[in-house]
Design a protein around this motif. Sequence first.
Motif, PDB file in Angstrom:
ATOM      1  N   GLY A  94     -16.992  23.471 -60.515  1.00 22.66           N
ATOM      2  CA  GLY A  94     -17.397  24.846 -60.234  1.00 22.66           C
ATOM      3  C   GLY A  94     -16.234  25.718 -59.787  1.00 22.66           C
ATOM      4  N   PRO A  95     -16.534  26.978 -59.463  1.00 29.63           N
ATOM      5  CA  PRO A  95     -15.476  27.931 -59.113  1.00 29.63           C
ATOM      6  C   PRO A  95     -14.996  27.781 -57.667  1.00 29.63           C
ATOM      7  CG  PRO A  95     -17.622  28.978 -58.993  1.00 29.63           C
ATOM      8  CD  PRO A  95     -17.880  27.566 -59.411  1.00 29.63           C
ATOM      9  N   LYS A  96     -13.717  28.117 -57.461  1.00 26.73           N
ATOM     10  CA  LYS A  96     -13.144  28.109 -56.095  1.00 26.73           C
ATOM     11  C   LYS A  96     -12.683  29.516 -55.736  1.00 26.73           C
ATOM     12  CE  LYS A  96     -13.315  23.596 -55.567  1.00 26.73           C
ATOM     13  NZ  LYS A  96     -14.529  23.678 -56.453  1.00 26.73           N
ATOM     14  N   ASP A  97     -12.679  29.801 -54.462  1.00 27.16           N
ATOM     15  CA  ASP A  97     -12.238  31.112 -53.983  1.00 27.16           C
ATOM     16  C   ASP A  97     -10.870  31.453 -54.577  1.00 27.16           C
ATOM     17  OD1 ASP A  97     -12.266  33.472 -52.566  1.00 27.16           O
ATOM     18  OD2 ASP A  97     -12.859  32.526 -50.688  1.00 27.16           O
ATOM     19  N   GLY A 128     -11.483  38.901 -63.575  1.00 27.78           N
ATOM     20  CA  GLY A 128     -11.526  39.110 -62.131  1.00 27.78           C
ATOM     21  C   GLY A 128     -11.282  37.792 -61.437  1.00 27.78           C
ATOM     22  N   ARG A 129     -11.664  37.735 -60.179  1.00 29.20           N
ATOM     23  CA  ARG A 129     -11.452  36.485 -59.468  1.00 29.20           C
ATOM     24  C   ARG A 129     -12.611  36.233 -58.509  1.00 29.20           C
ATOM     25  NH1 ARG A 129      -9.314  37.866 -54.455  1.00 29.20           N
ATOM     26  NH2 ARG A 129      -9.222  40.131 -54.379  1.00 29.20           N
ATOM     27  N   VAL A 130     -12.729  34.998 -58.115  1.00 29.59           N
ATOM     28  CA  VAL A 130     -13.747  34.638 -57.130  1.00 29.59           C
ATOM     29  C   VAL A 130     -13.325  35.240 -55.798  1.00 29.59           C
ATOM     30  CG1 VAL A 130     -14.812  32.735 -55.894  1.00 29.59           C
ATOM     31  CG2 VAL A 130     -14.324  32.515 -58.357  1.00 29.59           C
ATOM     32  N   ALA A 131     -14.171  36.079 -55.220  1.00 27.25           N
ATOM     33  CA  ALA A 131     -13.810  36.739 -53.964  1.00 27.25           C
ATOM     34  C   ALA A 131     -15.027  37.314 -53.271  1.00 27.25           C
ATOM     35  CB  ALA A 131     -12.809  37.868 -54.237  1.00 27.25           C
ATOM     36  N   GLY A 132     -15.061  37.193 -51.943  1.00 29.53           N
ATOM     37  CA  GLY A 132     -16.056  37.904 -51.150  1.00 29.53           C
ATOM     38  C   GLY A 132     -15.578  39.337 -50.959  1.00 29.53           C
ATOM     39  N   LEU A 180     -18.680  32.270 -51.471  1.00 23.67           N
ATOM     40  CA  LEU A 180     -19.552  31.187 -51.946  1.00 23.67           C
ATOM     41  C   LEU A 180     -20.628  30.831 -50.941  1.00 23.67           C
ATOM     42  CD1 LEU A 180     -16.510  29.244 -53.284  1.00 23.67           C
ATOM     43  CD2 LEU A 180     -18.543  29.546 -54.727  1.00 23.67           C
ATOM     44  N   THR A 181     -21.798  30.473 -51.455  1.00 26.85           N
ATOM     45  CA  THR A 181     -22.836  29.923 -50.585  1.00 26.85           C
ATOM     46  C   THR A 181     -23.030  28.453 -50.966  1.00 26.85           C
ATOM     47  OG1 THR A 181     -24.641  30.483 -52.098  1.00 26.85           O
ATOM     48  CG2 THR A 181     -24.013  32.150 -50.482  1.00 26.85           C
ATOM     49  N   THR A 182     -23.793  27.741 -50.144  1.00 27.17           N
ATOM     50  CA  THR A 182     -24.011  26.320 -50.431  1.00 27.17           C
ATOM     51  C   THR A 182     -25.506  26.022 -50.552  1.00 27.17           C
ATOM     52  OG1 THR A 182     -24.224  25.738 -48.107  1.00 27.17           O
ATOM     53  CG2 THR A 182     -21.992  25.679 -49.056  1.00 27.17           C
ATOM     54  N   ILE A 183     -25.798  24.892 -51.110  1.00 27.67           N
ATOM     55  CA  ILE A 183     -27.186  24.456 -51.242  1.00 27.67           C
ATOM     56  C   ILE A 183     -27.836  24.293 -49.871  1.00 27.67           C
ATOM     57  CG2 ILE A 183     -28.557  22.428 -51.878  1.00 27.67           C
ATOM     58  CD1 ILE A 183     -27.091  22.368 -54.544  1.00 27.67           C
ATOM     59  N   ALA A 184     -27.064  23.839 -48.911  1.00 32.21           N
ATOM     60  CA  ALA A 184     -27.619  23.707 -47.554  1.00 32.21           C
ATOM     61  C   ALA A 184     -28.095  25.047 -47.027  1.00 32.21           C
ATOM     62  CB  ALA A 184     -26.563  23.112 -46.624  1.00 32.21           C
ATOM     63  N   SER A 244     -21.483  24.046 -53.794  1.00 34.95           N
ATOM     64  CA  SER A 244     -21.562  25.508 -53.833  1.00 34.95           C
ATOM     65  C   SER A 244     -22.794  25.906 -54.637  1.00 34.95           C
ATOM     66  CB  SER A 244     -20.297  26.100 -54.434  1.00 34.95           C
ATOM     67  OG  SER A 244     -20.220  25.802 -55.815  1.00 34.95           O
ATOM     68  N   PHE A 245     -23.413  27.015 -54.260  1.00 33.93           N
ATOM     69  CA  PHE A 245     -24.666  27.430 -54.888  1.00 33.93           C
ATOM     70  C   PHE A 245     -24.428  28.716 -55.700  1.00 33.93           C
ATOM     71  CE2 PHE A 245     -29.538  27.535 -53.890  1.00 33.93           C
ATOM     72  CZ  PHE A 245     -29.791  27.761 -55.237  1.00 33.93           C
TER      73      PHE A 245
END
Lengths: 690, 690
Positions: free
Chosen positions: B238-241, B558-562, B574-578, B608-609
């Motif tokens: 999956g994607p990383k920040d 683009g890029r993975v970013a908050g 990113l969020t998680t399943i938890a 990651s979700f």
Amino acid sequence: MRNLLAALCCLALAQPALADEGMWTYDAFPSAQVKATYGFEPDAKWLDHTRLASARLAGGCSASFVSPDGLVLTNHHCAHSCIEQLSTAKRDFVAEGFLAKTEKDEVRCPEIELNQLVAIDDVTDRVLAATKGLAGGKAFNEAQRGEMARIEKQCATGDEVRCDVVTLYQGGRYHLYKYRRFQDVRLVAAPEFAIAFFGGDPDNFNFPRYDLDFSFLRVYENGKPAKTEHWFPMSVSGPKDGDLVFVSGHPGGTNRKVTMAELELERDARTPQRLLYLAELRGILSEFSKTTPEHKRISSPSLFYIENSFKARQGRLAALHDEVFMAGKREAEAAFKKQVAADAALATAVGPAWDTIAAAMKRYRLILDRHGLLEEGRAFNSDLFGLARLLVRAADEMEKPNEQRLREYADARLPQLKQRLGSEAPIYDDLEITTLGWSLTVLRRVLGADDAVVKKVLGERSPDELAQMLVKGSKLKDAAVRKALFAGGRKAIAASQDPFIVLARAVDGDARAVRTLYEEEVEAPVKRAHEAIAKADFAVHGTSTYPDATFTLRLSYGRVAGWTEDDGRVVPALTTIAGAFERATGRDPFKLPKSWLTARTQLDGKTSFDVATTNDIIGGNSGSPLVNAAGELVGLVFDGNIHSLAGDYGFDARKNRTVAVTSSALLETLEHVYGAKRLVGELRGPVATK
Amino acid sequence: MRNLLAALCCLALAQPALADEGMWTYDAFPSAQVKATYGFEPDAKWLDHTRLASARLAGGCSASFVSPDGLVLTNHHCAHSCIEQLSTAKRDFVAEGFLAKTEKDEVRCPEIELNQLVAIDDVTDRVLAATKGLAGGKAFNEAQRGEMARIEKQCATGDEVRCDVVTLYQGGRYHLYKYRRFQDVRLVAAPEFAIAFFGGDPDNFNFPRYDLDFSFLRVYENGKPAKTEHWFPMSVSGPKDGDLVFVSGHPGGTNRKVTMAELELERDARTPQRLLYLAELRGILSEFSKTTPEHKRISSPSLFYIENSFKARQGRLAALHDEVFMAGKREAEAAFKKQVAADAALATAVGPAWDTIAAAMKRYRLILDRHGLLEEGRAFNSDLFGLARLLVRAADEMEKPNEQRLREYADARLPQLKQRLGSEAPIYDDLEITTLGWSLTVLRRVLGADDAVVKKVLGERSPDELAQMLVKGSKLKDAAVRKALFAGGRKAIAASQDPFIVLARAVDGDARAVRTLYEEEVEAPVKRAHEAIAKADFAVHGTSTYPDATFTLRLSYGRVAGWTEDDGRVVPALTTIAGAFERATGRDPFKLPKSWLTARTQLDGKTSFDVATTNDIIGGNSGSPLVNAAGELVGLVFDGNIHSLAGDYGFDARKNRTVAVTSSALLETLEHVYGAKRLVGELRGPVATK
């Protein structure tokens, strides 16, 4: 071509009507101006009599006295809630109409208060002195509120006296309006909803119109019909095209003298927000009303109110989106600012008032949603929640000195508050659950699921689940429980486990916080700035103008007249009873009641039914008497035409029209449709002896 | 303080991201720009492969191929209607989810068409030559429509080829998009609605988010899974920040290059009109959905669509009411106009283009309500009416030469039309009666009870009564009846007594009249004016820009970013399943499905979700693959954050974010929640062999 010619002809004739603008206060009525235009000059006696024969329903309507025995005429839609509150699933007076055969059959409306204006005092100096030197903010707010509460308390010598300090000219004047207060108001007669609101929402604010939108009430004192010295005899012949007519009533509010910044906030934020809320709620309630006949019955007053508000607001929004109209407003403000800037003394006195207001509007926009939801109550669309909040707040407020309380808990306001707490009007679980569940959904949607208040309110519950739990678990439907909680004060409220009380307690701090923000950062600076602007306005434009409407008694003059639409269509001033039969389709909302179908042959179809006049009115004027120079009631105002909605922001004499039921239609149908002999006798009796 | 520092730190880091703007066409992708920012330069091979592995759902979504055997990944909400159409009162796949155990269990979606873009041709010269010398009006319209129909027909050599002439740069370019067309599209898998849309409307367009918004479809050819050479392998990690990511999909439409006059019409008239319509309909359907479980089931796709549209439009309206944003737009237009005016040749070429558009918008405003009600169909909110109109119009249109038909009846469009006519998707009486009855009420309300069309439609009937009569009396629910009417042409339609055909016939002239008015007095002059403005735009700003979105394939980087909110709140990427388990309340829409509660211990909570990225997308991009430089699918786009809604009018790189489900969440839950072995094998198989 003919239409065009007609338009030209009537436009020319209509010119003098430009002068018909104005919702005048009784202490500054331009009698000379009326004489110049219409040849009749109301004198002090005429004005005093007309004022005292006029009345206000405190909930938001106008009315008049029509007999010396406390008989009151107003609209059906002004008494709609009462008529519904007195109904049951088995006996639906909204659908069937109501007629008290004898005095004993007259039934008390649980929540109607009627006011008769007995005196006006100018208290401007006192109010301004109390806030002297204070900038618009917390201290200003407290000082002004305190002084108003003091003035009102000194004036209100008993529950039968109501005293309101009212702000006129956006702060240019503060007047004390003193009323005789009636809380024992009984229902005497009302026709079927189907004819009171014939044409329904589609015809609302339209004309030609065929509505018999009346109800008769009676004020009582000590269990007896009150004696009312001033009243309007009813004209048998009714109004004629071109007649000079006056409307004496209580226009609820206009915004003709507000700044562009305020108009823009209204256009871009406040009105759209309300309209969207009303649109969705209308959808909810229309569908709810279709589930069972009882649901239809219990939701009818709300649905009527929502549809009416929606259409009115939409019409006002259209005016704010009219480029020509707004350009005119913008130019007028610019010209006024220029005049102010050119005069050093004025410029100093006004200071940065316009900028202050613009800045306040920006702040308002930031809190608009929160304020609407939490403080104005749109998140908690429920009578029970309203009562719970009232109780929770009263517990805090009643411990404070009169001057420091929230304005609606000041001593002079307590009679209304107690009437509401003690009301025996039914509250329906299904309706409460539906509107509350929905409005809690709106709360979560607008503030977001992660907002602290939303979390506190909902917890893990869904909005519908919470609404169900609150309504089913509450005892606040019982007036005795409410009265006991009120009497028990802070201790009783703190101890209460009633779920609505628990909820109202939990959110009261949040609601008060946003109210304070609004009052101190929006309302107070705007008030202060408007005081300065109003002063400059008097200096530049003189004082012979009328203040914006504020639900205080106003007198408007005008004449019976149709108008011409932009597309050339000519709308005549009067409709006839025969026209109603022609328009009927047999289906709601164009379905005539059985009583009318039965009485058809007894009715004179040529009798005038509804009438359009050039008077300057707005919502709140519903129920106002339409009076001729002789002081006879010739009509009962119940609506304006579609162009009157723009009247919130300015009066267009060419097309703005008041719409009323004629006195002739009232008398004709009371006699021949409803067989209301006692009532007709009371109404005609005095006429005959006149 | 810490929040503020964090904001400053990330704002600085975010600077390069300003360059991430753009929904680029594949024939003009700025690879060099990507290389300069991110160090990776997509070459022709990479671009071709990515384009061919991308797909479009013709109804309004994006998708991608994820196996060589025609397996397609898109959102649950893109297949929501299909999932509901395949459900019954007894077996509700929306609530329960769907999983085809074998190929034989894969079920055909009645109304899904899938397109794969195989070629792009520039046909600008041809289209412009056809309209040369014509002013924006009737002749221009006919010439342009005719030439487009000709081009499309020449290109569309069979039903398996779809050809659309698309207008880019508001008329600066006309391109021919050629697609491989799949109409046999089958449902393979979908999770429960509760997890696909976890958080529901409150969390929609929000982030952090926990939605598993996927569905798998499969395209078939000749009854067998189609072979798809180009497809994306799925990334296990999956994607990383910070990762560079691409979105290849079909943004539906943006309005970044329109004039102020068009934006103002949108702000003051069009969007408010739609919002009010949606708000009320939402109320109607929410309440309808509560009456019975079956009503809830059958109204769920509509309600989802309405709530989503409402929120999206409201977000866009907020941007149009943002004074700073609009001031920027106004200044940019003024500056551009100045540049044009300064160049004599340009000034002559552009002429009065802006004034032309402004005048057209004024005319549009006058017919906006009527056009929306009668031609766009808001007065007749009913599938059956839509089918009836299609048939009535087809009877007229099919007799005309291809080039003279209404665009949607041109030969190249017939496969879609026939798919709709032949659809076996259920149509529910109760829902039809409710929405149609309501929309007829809206028709009467907006145009007035005296409007000729209203009278013709309703006669003496009430809207609900008419809706009931139409729905109960019609046979159009039967696809065979519809096909026969289509085949029977004008004669069959003229002879039909089906009440919906009768109604559609009766109002078609009125609807066509307002459409013609719109096309000739609004659309044509605006198109012509925009062609001129676009030309000037290329001259002044160069051609290295991207066109507004038009539901054609675009690539965004683009890029993975908050991001950081204005109030300093930092939102991670990113969020998680938890996190989903933490957010769950057990109540809709925060209720996890039973499958998840059961599988909780088998799931790796740290997986990651959902993910936020800086890609520039808009509605229509739902279902787009999120792809890394290696060409792996790392996510499935299903939403944008709340700031992305303003993306209709401009891209704010600081806060505008794309929201996707990560590939890791897809694989983790397919395996451990849904036990989708066959599917996981198909997805993972190719990865392992890579």
